[in-house]
Design an enzyme around this catalytic site. Structure first.
Site, PDB file in Angstrom:
ATOM      1  CE  LYS A  30      -3.779  -0.144   2.363  1.00  0.00           C
ATOM      2  NZ  LYS A  30      -4.471  -0.432   3.600  1.00  0.00           N
ATOM      3  NE  ARG A 100      -6.416   3.795   5.067  1.00  0.00           N
ATOM      4  CZ  ARG A 100      -7.730   3.711   4.896  1.00  0.00           C
ATOM      5  NH1 ARG A 100      -8.326   2.536   4.922  1.00  0.00           N
ATOM      6  NH2 ARG A 100      -8.447   4.778   4.673  1.00  0.00           N
ATOM      7  N   GLY A 109      -7.480  -7.667   5.702  1.00  0.00           N
ATOM      8  CA  GLY A 109      -8.264  -7.694   6.936  1.00  0.00           C
ATOM      9  C   GLY A 109      -7.564  -8.292   8.148  1.00  0.00           C
ATOM     10  CG  MET A 111      -1.780  -7.045  10.138  1.00  0.00           C
ATOM     11  SD  MET A 111      -0.153  -6.604   9.619  1.00  0.00           S
ATOM     12  CE  MET A 111      -0.386  -6.165   7.935  1.00  0.00           C
ATOM     13  NE  ARG A 362      -6.239  -4.871  -3.698  1.00  0.00           N
ATOM     14  CZ  ARG A 362      -6.835  -5.148  -2.578  1.00  0.00           C
ATOM     15  NH1 ARG A 362      -6.140  -5.307  -1.486  1.00  0.00           N
ATOM     16  NH2 ARG A 362      -8.136  -5.289  -2.519  1.00  0.00           N
ATOM     17  CG  HIS A 495     -10.203 -46.587 -12.781  1.00  0.00           C
ATOM     18  ND1 HIS A 495     -11.538 -46.367 -13.011  1.00  0.00           N
ATOM     19  CD2 HIS A 495      -9.709 -47.192 -13.885  1.00  0.00           C
ATOM     20  CE1 HIS A 495     -11.844 -46.842 -14.212  1.00  0.00           C
ATOM     21  NE2 HIS A 495     -10.747 -47.355 -14.756  1.00  0.00           N
ATOM     22  NE  ARG A 601      -3.019 -44.879 -17.909  1.00  0.00           N
ATOM     23  CZ  ARG A 601      -2.941 -43.560 -17.657  1.00  0.00           C
ATOM     24  NH1 ARG A 601      -3.602 -42.714 -18.420  1.00  0.00           N
ATOM     25  NH2 ARG A 601      -2.216 -43.106 -16.654  1.00  0.00           N
ATOM     26  NE  ARG A 698       0.415 -48.613 -19.772  1.00  0.00           N
ATOM     27  CZ  ARG A 698      -0.108 -48.039 -18.693  1.00  0.00           C
ATOM     28  NH1 ARG A 698       0.663 -47.326 -17.903  1.00  0.00           N
ATOM     29  NH2 ARG A 698      -1.385 -48.159 -18.418  1.00  0.00           N
ATOM     30  CB  SER A 844       7.548 -42.552 -21.352  1.00  0.00           C
ATOM     31  OG  SER A 844       6.451 -41.763 -20.961  1.00  0.00           O
ATOM     32  N   GLY A 846       6.686 -42.641 -15.805  1.00  0.00           N
ATOM     33  CA  GLY A 846       5.351 -42.889 -15.259  1.00  0.00           C
ATOM     34  C   GLY A 846       5.371 -42.400 -13.817  1.00  0.00           C
ATOM     35  CG  ASN A 848       0.252 -41.269 -12.579  1.00  0.00           C
ATOM     36  OD1 ASN A 848       0.455 -40.096 -12.342  1.00  0.00           O
ATOM     37  ND2 ASN A 848      -0.458 -41.687 -13.616  1.00  0.00           N
ATOM     38  CG  ASP A 849       2.676 -47.201 -11.185  1.00  0.00           C
ATOM     39  OD1 ASP A 849       2.138 -47.608 -10.135  1.00  0.00           O
ATOM     40  OD2 ASP A 849       2.211 -47.421 -12.322  1.00  0.00           O
ATOM     41  CB  CYS A 911       3.135 -40.688 -20.154  1.00  0.00           C
ATOM     42  SG  CYS A 911       3.675 -42.233 -19.425  1.00  0.00           S
ATOM     43  CE1 TYR A 931       6.339 -37.855 -24.348  1.00  0.00           C
ATOM     44  CE2 TYR A 931       8.437 -38.091 -25.492  1.00  0.00           C
ATOM     45  CZ  TYR A 931       7.358 -38.652 -24.838  1.00  0.00           C
ATOM     46  OH  TYR A 931       7.290 -40.006 -24.662  1.00  0.00           O
TER      47      TYR A 931
HETATM   48  C1  PEP Z   1       2.228 -43.812 -14.398  1.00  0.00           C
HETATM   49  O1  PEP Z   1       2.417 -44.697 -13.588  1.00  0.00           O
HETATM   50  O2  PEP Z   1       2.605 -42.642 -14.229  1.00  0.00           O
HETATM   51  C2  PEP Z   1       1.492 -44.091 -15.646  1.00  0.00           C
HETATM   52  C3  PEP Z   1       1.398 -43.176 -16.591  1.00  0.00           C
HETATM   53  O3  PEP Z   1       0.902 -45.276 -15.753  1.00  0.00           O
HETATM   54  P1  PEP Z   1      -0.484 -45.679 -15.050  1.00  0.00           P
HETATM   55  O4  PEP Z   1      -1.060 -44.433 -14.470  1.00  0.00           O
HETATM   56  O5  PEP Z   1      -1.329 -46.261 -16.099  1.00  0.00           O
HETATM   57  O6  PEP Z   1      -0.029 -46.645 -14.031  1.00  0.00           O
HETATM   58 MG    MG Z   2       2.105 -46.739 -14.227  1.00  0.00          MG
END
Ligand code: PEP
Ligand code: MG
Length: 958
Positions: A30, A100, A109, A111, A362, A495, A601, A698, A844, A846, A848-849, A911, A931
């Protein structure tokens, strides 16, 4: 520099200020902007800012005023008195100030603020004289005592409220604004009594003493519990303290030529280049906040005739003239602010008796649509360059533009009306309204019935929302039929979440308040019970679940969006591909600018109605085939080591085993033979869409049991089809059940133990590629082996796949480039990536796993504890949403480095779901991936995030 030489106070007056906008750290947001607006010549009431550093010194010296502050304060008060031509405490025309807070980062809000400071029994007379309004003057005085008592001396507000209520009742009015001068005088005396009772001292009459205490109180508010908590929650660290802004008071409540309001230099919802804002005549800021009167749109200003007021001093025509001027003045200010700040500003203004003042400015918050339009138009106006425009749009925000949304007003109304039932994880954005279905089959049946009903009645078909404990691949049909999915369990990579995002469908996952009673076809959400067919609404971007239906609006794609994305392309270094399992998904990805398919997949293709029976037949017979083949091989070995009569006996056994094998093979191979052309058709569809672009397919990944039927009726039908008993099927199903399926018999482990499945898939891929090539399509197949943890696993799968590829190509007499690579999703694969790379054309990630295994968190069960971890700051983010760069990121960086040591040209991508998350995309760019690949609906987000990563690099290098 010694403490005595530190400059602690920065003065500002129209046209001149000690500070600048860049001094935010020292003057707070301010203070820095008040200084900047003064420099630009905007009408800012004069004042001064005590630095944040002084606040820090206040704390380090045991809450004492640091040396020099007192003197500097005196000097600045004198300067302010000189500038304004008024004196603190004056009985004719007193100087009144506001005090202020204001840190370097806005903490709305949190202070304290004190207004009307400088009033006492004498100066209130002065204010009466100057304003010609006794009632106004005493109202200001009582507000000051209350604010000062509360902020500086911690007297609870309710002590003052009791007095106000009693006065209102006595006068028989509803609002404080309806009280008269005499009543306010009485209130002032009562407030002073309250002050004395609570503090054992008289209310301080000396304005300098008032100011000293108010300044200390604002310093003190930096460390009040809510301010500390706010900084913790918003991760605001490393600040010195709050600045204190002392500024000449201007009054928006001094009659009908006074007003107060807030404005945006452009419409923050649509981006329209037009002054946008609201104001209230004869009012103070707090009247706007209190909601007692409804503010007017600034568009109405030029026509303001104050019809509802009778004011002898301001005729309707004078009012129209004055307010037209004010509107023009605000429009000029809008232009000045934008030209100066080169961005949309959100500002506060007040006019006192026809004189307009700016109290704050601001950077304005805005919707995604507005952010894009504004960024593009500011470039066209020559205020910013393209790079800046690309950096101005928050990538995650643009997801709002790609899906259907709730109408904002309708949603706000539902919230106010208490229609929100619960909140789950915002798993897949977009809004959905529909009738509850509790099983996938019901969802399909209900959707079909609604469509039929609609055809008969000519009305729009009602939509369906699938509500499940969690979803499994068997629910795919129901998910497809539904417009939204709500699950009680599961995380952001469960899932339901992954599939819904892939489908671009709204999903709220892991909503613990959902309790299903499938047997009675009921579901309880929080405290309310619903039956199938009842309507609920989901907001997949926030995770909110509502009862009833909320109005929606279509996704808006505006021209500016395309322009901005086109500019972004100039800076993007890393590729953006899409995860797609069907030609339609692939097309969607392509439409959003994907440059390849990074993950197809294949198991999702197994769940189609007419295929699942063959898949199950294959799965159920696979273990038998394997077991019989083992026995056969043992027998062959024994035979080779045996002679004479015994050998003849073994030969007989071998014949019997062969008979058994032939029988099972008939079922197993039969199923594969049925599946082959179906898979080939799927791949052909995707190759055609992705003409000229790479497609990573895959091979089968999930555990076998996911495909198996648990329902007795389906088991019986399957048994009949396979010529066996229902019991045998049930036994096999239970034998295939695993304790930890995510760590069990899946991925390349299946490919190694049941090589025929992968062989069939590779054959389907390559035959599809050959067929498409013959049609003239430029096909670029890339075969990906999942869940590799040891180089040898990849070698075996690769050799088998390579053989099939060669067979298909030589049989067709076609030459074609193809690649065989692997996913890096088991930590061991990262650790040994140099070895794994020997057999891989590409990696690639993965993630998630990889996240699941690095943390040891089951990705389908995290909904129960990860939100709490994040809330308690045990983890910064849900690691399944935002890549954990400190931990999992090391595994990624290491694998990139090791992989490229073996093969410098190794193509590397990601991926996992993180491929569409902006911070993770920046990380992938930094570690040198080629990528990122993500759900089609996240492709634009990833493209923008990638461009921003590129720009950051350029800026760092320059
Ligand atoms: C992963 O594991 O990141 C992946 C892309 O494979 P999935 O989610 O199918 O296990
Ligand atoms: Mg996986």
């Amino acid at each position: 520099m010694g403490a005595e030489t530190k400059k602690r106070i920065y003065f500002f007056k129209p046209g001149e200020a000690d500070g600048r906008t860049e001094m935010r750290e020292l003057l707070g947001g301010k203070g820095a902007n008040l200084a900047e607006m003064s420099n630009v010549g905007l009408p800012v009431p004069s004042g001064f800012t005590i630095t944040t550093e002084t606040c820090r010194d206040f704390y380090t010296s045991g809450k004492q005023w640091p040396e020099g502050l007192e003197e500097e304060l005196d000097e600045n008060i004198a300067k302010l008195e000189e500038t304004t031509g008024r004196k603190l405490g004056d009985r004719d025309d007193p100087l009144l100030v506001s005090v202020r807070s204001g840190g370097a980062v806005s903490m709305p809000g949190m202070m304290d603020t004190v207004l009307n400071l400088g009033l006492n029994e004498e100066s209130v007379q002065g204010l009466t004289k100057r304003s010609g309004d006794e009632r106004f003057a005493w109202d200001c005085y009582r507000r000051f005592i209350q604010m000062f008592g509360n902020v500086a001396m911690f007297i609870p507000n309710r002590n003052f409220e009791v007095v106000l209520t009693a006065q209102r009742e006595k006068a028989g009015v509803q609002y404080d604004g309806q009280l008269g001068a005499e009543q306010f005088k009485e209130i002032v005396q009562e407030f002073k009594k309250i002050y004395k009772e609570n503090t054992d001292e008289e209310f301080p009459a000396d304005p300098k003493e008032q100011l000293r205490r108010a300044i200390s109180a604002v310093f003190g508010s930096w460390n009040n519990p809510q301010a500390i908590r706010y900084r913790e929650i918003h991760e605001i660290k490393g600040l010195l303290g709050t600045a204190v802004n002392i500024q000449t008071m201007v009054f928006g409540n001094m009659g009908h030529s006074s007003f107060t309001g807030v404005g945006f230099t452009r419409n923050p919802a649509t981006g329209e280049n037009k002054l946008y804002g609201e104001y209230l005549v004869n009012a103070q800021g707090e009247d706007v906040v209190a909601g007692i009167r409804t503010p007017k749109n600034v568009d109405e200003m030029p026509e303001e005739r104050l019809a509802e007021f009778t004011d002898p001093q301001l005729s309707p025509d004078d009012a129209r003239k004055l307010y037209s001027e004010m509107y023009d003045r605000l429009t000029d200010i809008k232009r000045t602010l934008e030209e100066h700040y080169t961005d949309v500003q959100d500002f506060e203004f007040t006019a006192q008796e026809g004189e307009l003042y700016m109290l704050q400015t601001r950077t304005g918050k805005r919707t995604a649509l507005a952010a894009i339009c504004i960024a593009v138009e500011l470039v066209q106006d020559g205020l910013i360059d393209k790079k800046t425009a690309v950096m101005r749009v928050e990538p995650n925000q643009i997801e709002q533009l790609l899906h259907k949304q709730f109408d904002e007003d309708a949603k706000a109304k539902a919230e106010v009306e208490g229609k929100q039932l619960a909140t789950g994880l915002p798993a897949s954005p977009g809004a959905a309204v529909g009738k509850i279905a509790l099983t996938a089959d019901n969802a399909e049946a209900m959707a079909a019935a609604e469509t039929e009903k609609a055809a008969q009645t000519g009305e729009a078909a009602a939509s369906i929302i699938l509500v499940r404990e969690e979803t499994s691949p068997e629910d795919i049909g129901g998910m497809d039929a539904a417009v939204g999915i709500l699950t009680a369990r599961g995380g952001m990579t469960s899932h339901a979440a992954v599939v819904a995002r892939g489908m671009g469908k709204c999903c709220v996952a892991g909503c613990g308040a959902v309790h299903l009673d499938e047997a009675n076809k009921k579901v309880t959400i929080a405290t309310k019970q619903f039956s199938e067919g009842d309507v609920i609404s989901l907001d997949g971007a926030t995770g909110q679940v509502f009862e009833g239906s909320i109005a929606m609006r279509e996704a808006e794609m505006v021209g500016a969006f395309g322009t901005l994305m086109e500019w972004a392309e100039e800076y993007r270094k890393i590729g953006v591909w899409a995860n797609a399992d069907t030609p339609a998904d692939a097309q969607q990805g392509l439409d959003f600018g994907a440059e390849g398919i990074g993950l197809c997949r294949t198991e999702h293709m197994f769940f189609e109605e007419d295929r699942i029976a063959y898949v199950r037949q294959m799965m159920l017979t696979a273990p038998d085939v394997r077991e019989i083949e083992r026995r056969l091989s043992d027998a062959e070995i024994r035979k080779s080591q045996t002679a004479g009569k015994d050998r003849a006996e073994i030969e007989k056994q071998i014949e019997a085993i062969k008979g058994e094998l032939a029988e099972k093979r008939k079922l197993f191979d039969g199923a594969l033979t049925e599946l082959l052309p179906e898979q080939r058709k799927d791949f052909e569809g995707i190759f055609r869409v992705m003409d000229g672009l790479p497609v990573v397919i895959r091979l089968l990944d999930p555990p076998l049991h996911e495909f198996l039927p648990h329902d007795a009726n389906i088991q019986a039908r399957l048994a009949q089809r396979m010529g066996t008993s229902a019991e045998a099927v049930a036994t096999r199903v239970s034998q295939l059940r695993e304790l930890n399926p995510m760590l069990g018999h899946r991925g390349c482990r299946l490919g190694i133990t049941y090589p025929d499945i992968y062989k069939m898939q590779v054959q389907a891929i390559m035959e599809a590629a050959v067929n498409c090539k013959k049609e003239g399509v430029d096909v670029r197949p890339e075969i990906m082996i999942p869940l590799v943890g040891a180089a040898e696993e990849l070698r075996i799968c690769r050799d088998a796949a390579e053989q099939v590829c060669q067979e298909v190509l030589s049989k067709a007499g076609v030459e074609m480039d193809y690649k065989i690579g692997t996913m890096i999703e088991v930590p061991r694969a990262s650790l040994t990536a140099d070895e794994v790379a020997q057999y891989a054309d590409f990696f690639s990630f993965g993630t998630n796993d990889l996240t699941q295994m690095a943390f040891g968190f089951s990705r389908d069960d995290v909904g129960v504890f990860v939100p709490e971890y994040v809330e308690r700051e045990i983890l910064e983010h849900d690691p399944f949403q935002v890549l954990d760069q400190a931990g999992v990121g090391q595994l990624v960086a290491m694998a990139v480095e090791k992989g490229r040591k073996t093969k410098p040209d190794l193509k590397i991508g990601i991926c996992g779901e993180h491929g569409g998350e902006p911070r993770s995309v920046e990380f992938c760019h930094r570690v040198g991936m080629d990528y990122v690949s993500c759900s089609p609906f996240r492709v634009p987000i990833a493209r923008l995030a990638a461009a921003q990563a590129g720009i950051k690099d350029e800026l760092a290098a320059s």
